[in-house]
Write a protein that holds these residues in place. Structure first.
Motif, short mmCIF file in Angstrom:
data_model
loop_
_atom_site.label_atom_id
_atom_site.label_comp_id
_atom_site.label_asym_id
_atom_site.label_seq_id
_atom_site.Cartn_x
_atom_site.Cartn_y
_atom_site.Cartn_z
N ASP A 25 0.81 -1.11 0.09
CA ASP A 25 -0.08 -0.06 -0.09
C ASP A 25 0.97 1.16 0.05
O ASP A 25 1.83 1.36 0.76
N ILE A 26 0.49 2.17 -0.90
CA ILE A 26 1.37 3.39 -1.15
C ILE A 26 1.22 4.34 0.17
O ILE A 26 2.17 5.24 0.21
N TYR A 27 0.14 4.38 1.05
CA TYR A 27 -0.04 5.15 1.94
C TYR A 27 0.60 4.53 3.43
O TYR A 27 0.93 5.24 4.22
N ASN A 28 0.79 3.26 3.36
CA ASN A 28 0.97 2.45 4.78
C ASN A 28 1.61 1.04 4.64
O ASN A 28 1.05 0.46 4.00
N GLU A 29 2.86 1.26 4.62
CA GLU A 29 3.86 -0.04 4.03
C GLU A 29 3.69 -1.13 5.12
O GLU A 29 4.28 -2.06 5.15
N SER A 30 2.83 -0.83 5.98
CA SER A 30 2.24 -2.23 6.98
C SER A 30 0.84 -2.77 6.30
O SER A 30 0.27 -3.63 7.13
N VAL A 31 0.51 -2.47 5.19
CA VAL A 31 -0.68 -2.84 4.53
C VAL A 31 -0.44 -3.83 3.23
O VAL A 31 0.08 -2.98 2.51
N LEU A 32 -1.13 -4.88 3.02
CA LEU A 32 -0.69 -5.48 1.95
C LEU A 32 -2.13 -5.31 1.08
O LEU A 32 -3.10 -5.58 1.76
N GLU A 33 -1.93 -5.02 -0.25
CA GLU A 33 -2.96 -4.92 -1.27
C GLU A 33 -3.01 -6.22 -1.77
O GLU A 33 -2.01 -6.45 -2.65
N GLU A 56 1.33 7.45 14.47
CA GLU A 56 0.75 8.60 13.55
C GLU A 56 1.07 7.99 12.02
O GLU A 56 0.72 8.82 11.16
N GLN A 57 1.85 7.03 11.95
CA GLN A 57 2.19 6.68 10.59
C GLN A 57 2.98 7.74 9.92
O GLN A 57 2.87 8.09 8.64
N ARG A 58 3.81 8.13 10.58
CA ARG A 58 4.70 9.52 10.24
C ARG A 58 5.71 8.83 8.95
O ARG A 58 6.01 9.54 7.99
N ILE A 59 6.02 7.86 9.31
CA ILE A 59 6.91 6.76 8.51
C ILE A 59 6.15 5.70 7.95
O ILE A 59 6.16 4.72 8.82
N PRO A 60 5.58 5.60 6.80
CA PRO A 60 4.89 4.31 6.28
C PRO A 60 5.38 3.08 6.96
O PRO A 60 6.32 2.56 6.30
N GLY A 61 4.79 2.26 7.51
CA GLY A 61 5.16 0.94 7.58
C GLY A 61 6.08 0.60 8.66
O GLY A 61 6.50 -0.58 9.13
N LEU A 62 6.49 1.85 9.45
CA LEU A 62 7.40 1.47 10.55
C LEU A 62 6.80 1.52 11.83
O LEU A 62 6.20 2.48 12.46
N GLY A 63 6.66 0.38 12.70
CA GLY A 63 5.88 0.11 13.82
C GLY A 63 6.73 -0.24 14.92
O GLY A 63 8.27 -0.18 14.81
N ASN A 64 6.24 -0.85 16.23
CA ASN A 64 7.01 -0.91 17.17
C ASN A 64 8.17 -2.23 17.13
O ASN A 64 8.92 -2.28 17.91
#
Length: 294
Positions: free
Chosen positions: A60-68, A187-195
């Motif tokens: 996903d182009i907005y959130n790289e923790s999302v698979l389309e 806040e998903q400032r950096i797409p896909g970067l989580g804990n």
């Protein structure tokens, strides 16, 4: 949930293994989970997806923790681990989404902590409802004059657009009493970067998760920028982290320094005992020798 390295790996593996397969049957929400999310009535998923072919998988182009996963004219957005089951293979006892393909193989999603499995018409994304969080690349390409869409498009930390100038603008846009963890992983400032990926990024940068931005020198911030890009790239290139599994149930090839797998091991850099603490609704891992407590 899944994070940036694993989403890239899953997208590639789905394109290699599932592309072209026809969906025969869909079972959604067979084992209800308090933190499993669906779009509309999961009972409708079978009617929406049966007979469709897997066309392509994207990050996903907005959130790289999302698979389309594009299924002809339908779109699945998934944020939970996915597993492929060859024909005749053993299926999981518990699952929140199960796709059966015409050749007898299956794809399953089983929520661990939380996860979304959203099924919507492909044509709707990024067009009629620009407030919707997940938008597919084709929709954005077709409606690139839509300012609402363009303004929400953040650069991937793996891209050249995520450069020092952009990094500095991110830091300048937040309150400087914010902690390193809050800045990087909320806040998903950096797409896909989580804990999950956060821990090794901060260890590589030698910055404690609770350290405030206002206490960091320009050198600290530049080092953190470099580690965000290099650590995420290494995780992706090595097939994801060893704390997560890929489409085939195999652990990733990136050996985490700070995770549940290494908590009882000494720090590989200084030999200190690693520490796990609860912070901001999740666990943080750090080395008190390499990452001084602020």
């Amino acid at each position: 949930m899944i994070e940036l390295p694993e989403v890239h790996v899953l997208a590639e593996q789905i394109n290699q293994t599932l592309e072209g397969k026809t969906i025969k049957n869909v079972t959604a929400n067979a084992n209800p989970h308090s933190f499993a999310w669906f779009s509309g009535d999961p009972a409708a998923y079978n009617g929406m997806l049966s007979g469709k072919k897997i066309t392509k998988a994207n990050v996903d182009i907005y959130n790289e923790s999302v698979l389309e996963i594009i299924c002809d004219d339908m779109l699945l957005n998934i944020t939970t681990p996915i597993k492929y089951h060859a024909p005749g293979g053993k299926l999981p006892k518990s699952h929140q989404l199960l796709l059966e393909f015409a050749d007898g193989s299956h794809m399953s999603c089983t929520v661990q902590m939380w996860g979304g499995m959203l099924c919507t018409p492909l044509a709707d994304k990024g067009v009629k409802d620009t407030s919707w969080y997940f938008v597919n690349p084709d929709a954005v390409a077709n409606y690139k004059e839509n300012e609402e869409i363009k303004n929400r498009l953040l650069p991937s930390p793996l891209s050249d657009a995520f450069d020092k100038a952009y990094w500095n603008s991110l830091i300048d846009s937040v309150k400087q009493n914010m902690s390193a963890k809050a800045f990087l992983a909320t806040e998903q400032r950096i797409p896909g970067l989580g804990n999950g990926v956060l821990q090794d990024i901060l260890w590589n940068a030698k910055i404690h998760p609770k350290r405030k931005l206002e206490t960091m020198t320009n050198e600290d911030k530049e080092r953190l920028f470099s580690c965000v890009k290099s650590t995420l790239k290494e995780m992706k290139d090595k097939g994801g982290r060893d704390t997560e599994k890929d489409l085939y149930g195999q652990k990733g090839g990136y050996n985490t320094v700070l995770s549940k797998n290494t908590l009882l091991s000494p720090c590989p850099a200084c030999g200190s005992n690693l520490v796990r603490q609860a912070y901001m609704g999740g666990n943080i891992y750090f080395c008190p020798g390499c990452q001084p407590v602020p």
